[in-house]
Write a protein that holds these residues in place. Structure first.
Motif, PDB file in Angstrom:
ATOM      1  N   UNK A   1       0.812  -1.046  -0.039  1.00 44.87           N
ATOM      2  CA  UNK A   1       0.002  -0.006  -0.047  1.00 44.87           C
ATOM      3  C   UNK A   1       1.012   1.314  -0.089  1.00 44.87           C
ATOM      4  N   UNK A   2       1.956   1.134   0.724  1.00 42.40           N
ATOM      5  CA  UNK A   2       2.853   2.246   0.604  1.00 42.40           C
ATOM      6  C   UNK A   2       3.322   2.552  -0.749  1.00 42.40           C
ATOM      7  N   UNK A   3       3.729   1.538  -1.536  1.00 39.24           N
ATOM      8  CA  UNK A   3       4.128   1.681  -2.781  1.00 39.24           C
ATOM      9  C   UNK A   3       3.241   2.382  -3.675  1.00 39.24           C
ATOM     10  N   UNK A   4       1.724   1.901  -3.488  1.00 44.09           N
ATOM     11  CA  UNK A   4       0.826   2.563  -4.235  1.00 44.09           C
ATOM     12  C   UNK A   4       0.593   4.114  -3.978  1.00 44.09           C
ATOM     13  N   UNK A   5       0.991   4.406  -2.633  1.00 46.30           N
ATOM     14  CA  UNK A   5       0.917   5.844  -2.282  1.00 46.30           C
ATOM     15  C   UNK A   5       1.854   6.602  -3.001  1.00 46.30           C
ATOM     16  N   UNK A   6       3.167   6.256  -3.116  1.00 47.29           N
ATOM     17  CA  UNK A   6       4.247   6.932  -4.105  1.00 47.29           C
ATOM     18  C   UNK A   6       3.814   6.874  -5.410  1.00 47.29           C
ATOM     19  N   UNK A   7       2.971   5.919  -5.866  1.00 47.72           N
ATOM     20  CA  UNK A   7       2.730   6.072  -7.413  1.00 47.72           C
ATOM     21  C   UNK A   7       1.744   7.347  -7.703  1.00 47.72           C
ATOM     22  N   UNK A   8       1.164   7.572  -6.614  1.00 48.27           N
ATOM     23  CA  UNK A   8       0.249   8.693  -6.604  1.00 48.27           C
ATOM     24  C   UNK A   8       0.901  10.148  -6.477  1.00 48.27           C
TER      25      UNK A   8
ATOM     26  N   UNK B   1       6.014  14.023  -6.852  1.00 49.83           N
ATOM     27  CA  UNK B   1       7.433  14.452  -6.560  1.00 49.83           C
ATOM     28  C   UNK B   1       8.163  13.240  -6.386  1.00 49.83           C
ATOM     29  N   UNK B   2       8.090  11.924  -6.698  1.00 50.92           N
ATOM     30  CA  UNK B   2       8.493  10.810  -6.573  1.00 50.92           C
ATOM     31  C   UNK B   2      10.081  10.797  -6.850  1.00 50.92           C
TER      32      UNK B   2
ATOM     33  N   UNK C   1      11.383   8.055  -2.274  1.00 50.22           N
ATOM     34  CA  UNK C   1      10.576   9.245  -1.378  1.00 50.22           C
ATOM     35  C   UNK C   1       9.555   9.867  -2.025  1.00 50.22           C
ATOM     36  N   UNK C   2       8.451  10.486  -1.646  1.00 55.79           N
ATOM     37  CA  UNK C   2       7.524  11.398  -2.349  1.00 55.79           C
ATOM     38  C   UNK C   2       6.661  11.948  -1.329  1.00 55.79           C
ATOM     39  N   UNK C   3       5.965  12.838  -1.718  1.00 52.17           N
ATOM     40  CA  UNK C   3       4.705  13.497  -0.928  1.00 52.17           C
ATOM     41  C   UNK C   3       3.363  13.354  -1.502  1.00 52.17           C
ATOM     42  N   UNK C   4       2.662  12.981  -0.694  1.00 48.28           N
ATOM     43  CA  UNK C   4       1.235  12.494  -1.075  1.00 48.28           C
ATOM     44  C   UNK C   4       0.207  13.472  -0.272  1.00 48.28           C
ATOM     45  N   UNK C   5      -1.062  13.703  -0.816  1.00 45.11           N
ATOM     46  CA  UNK C   5      -1.974  14.272  -0.100  1.00 45.11           C
ATOM     47  C   UNK C   5      -2.279  15.726  -0.629  1.00 45.11           C
ATOM     48  N   UNK C   6      -3.309  16.324  -0.280  1.00 41.64           N
ATOM     49  CA  UNK C   6      -3.447  17.831  -0.648  1.00 41.64           C
ATOM     50  C   UNK C   6      -3.453  18.678   0.356  1.00 41.64           C
TER      51      UNK C   6
ATOM     52  N   UNK D   1      -0.368  17.325   3.747  1.00 42.30           N
ATOM     53  CA  UNK D   1       0.719  16.613   3.271  1.00 42.30           C
ATOM     54  C   UNK D   1       1.070  15.363   4.090  1.00 42.30           C
ATOM     55  N   UNK D   2       1.624  14.313   3.320  1.00 41.88           N
ATOM     56  CA  UNK D   2       2.321  13.514   4.083  1.00 41.88           C
ATOM     57  C   UNK D   2       3.265  12.832   3.210  1.00 41.88           C
ATOM     58  N   UNK D   3       4.345  12.550   4.003  1.00 39.07           N
ATOM     59  CA  UNK D   3       5.711  11.905   3.322  1.00 39.07           C
ATOM     60  C   UNK D   3       5.745  10.598   3.375  1.00 39.07           C
ATOM     61  N   UNK D   4       6.178   9.998   2.425  1.00 40.66           N
ATOM     62  CA  UNK D   4       6.122   8.537   2.293  1.00 40.66           C
ATOM     63  C   UNK D   4       7.662   8.027   1.796  1.00 40.66           C
ATOM     64  N   UNK D   5       8.411   7.081   2.748  1.00 41.24           N
ATOM     65  CA  UNK D   5       9.536   6.762   2.224  1.00 41.24           C
ATOM     66  C   UNK D   5       9.386   5.223   2.257  1.00 41.24           C
TER      67      UNK D   5
END
Length: 287
Positions: free
Chosen positions: A189-196, A199-200, A217-222, A225-229
């Motif tokens: 699921x974390x990978x799916x977040x990064x695909x969205x 700025x990956x 690494x990337x940032x998701x949300x509107x 915001x949330x960072x996912x690594x």
């Protein structure tokens, strides 16, 4: 302690346990209408999956980075199970550690040992004699084993049963989408977040727990915001995940490590005679 106070105490324990089991397993959770996320108790965490309005979401990731991340998504999903170790901090509300094994071939299954390490929820649980609990996840429900003090308040029963569909019906929409979140919880699921994310980036090669990995690494949300690594090994399997954001009570951080992919996983239903149903406990509060 009056009967009303005792019932409220039981419900408070049950709600706190629900939050801990949900958070340890899923991380930040799914989106609500405000751009935040809700767990089964209505606690709001950052929106990881879909807080941005459709018109403001970044275009789907393409190119070499997208291909690499989709390979990770597929490999991790196909693995079917893994050992998990995680730490989670939800502002002032809750800090916990979890360890065990989870499977996702046919709905979520497995067992985690969850230890409260801080926060207001942890202090409440400690005062009631519970500092750790066992959580068992099955495709239709999860179970939390409480301490003897809790059992004394509910007719000697040590386990609380949380049926996913029942949690969907919690007041105020707090449980909306909960069943789907639990059924679809997997490391990828974390990978799916990064695909969205828009700025990956590939951070580079790193060593993670003695294994050679690639850090993304990337940032998701509107609005929130949330960072996912993530850190991925040479078999395209997730080794580590870190998600950071904000909740109403402060910063949220979850760090999880995955190992032993394909490990056998089992979770037995506790005896019915030793189990209290969460929905019935909620109903008892008003009686």
């Amino acid at each position: 302690m009056t009967g009303t106070t005792a019932r409220r105490t039981v419900v408070s324990i049950a709600v706190s346990a629900a939050l801990a089991c949900f958070t340890a397993c899923t991380g930040p959770g799914g989106s609500d209408d405000s751009g935040g996320t809700t767990g089964p108790t209505g606690s709001t965490a950052p929106s990881a999956s879909a807080s941005a309005a459709p018109s403001s979401r970044p275009p789907a990731l393409t190119g070499a980075s997208a291909d690499a991340l989709r390979a990770v998504e597929r490999a991790t999903g196909r693995a079917g199970s893994a050992r998990v170790e995680s730490t989670t901090v939800m502002g002032r509300e809750l800090s916990l550690e979890a360890a065990g094994a989870l499977g996702w071939d046919d709905g979520l299954t497995g067992t985690l040992t969850i230890t409260y390490t801080g926060g207001t929820t942890a202090e409440t649980m400690r005062r009631l004699g519970t500092t750790a609990m066992e959580a068992r996840y099955l495709p239709d429900a999860y179970y939390a084993r409480m301490g003897d003090e809790f059992a004394e308040r509910v007719g000697g029963r040590h386990w609380i049963k949380y049926v996913y569909e029942d949690l969907e019906d919690l007041g105020g929409g707090a449980g909306a989408g909960f069943a789907d979140q639990m059924r679809n919880t997997t490391p990828n699921q974390a990978v799916k977040l990064l695909l969205s994310a828009g700025d990956v980036r590939r951070v580079g090669a790193e060593t993670t727990r003695g294994r050679r990995t690639t850090h993304w690494s990337g940032t998701v949300g509107g609005a929130t915001e949330q960072t996912v690594d993530i850190w991925v090994d040479d078999r395209n399997l997730l080794v580590k995940k870190v998600e950071r954001g904000r909740t109403k009570t402060g910063e949220l951080t979850q760090t999880a490590y995955y190992s032993d992919y394909g490990v056998p996983v089992s979770a037995a239903r506790p005896p019915a005679a030793d189990t209290a149903d969460f929905k019935e406990l909620l109903a008892s509060q008003g009686s």
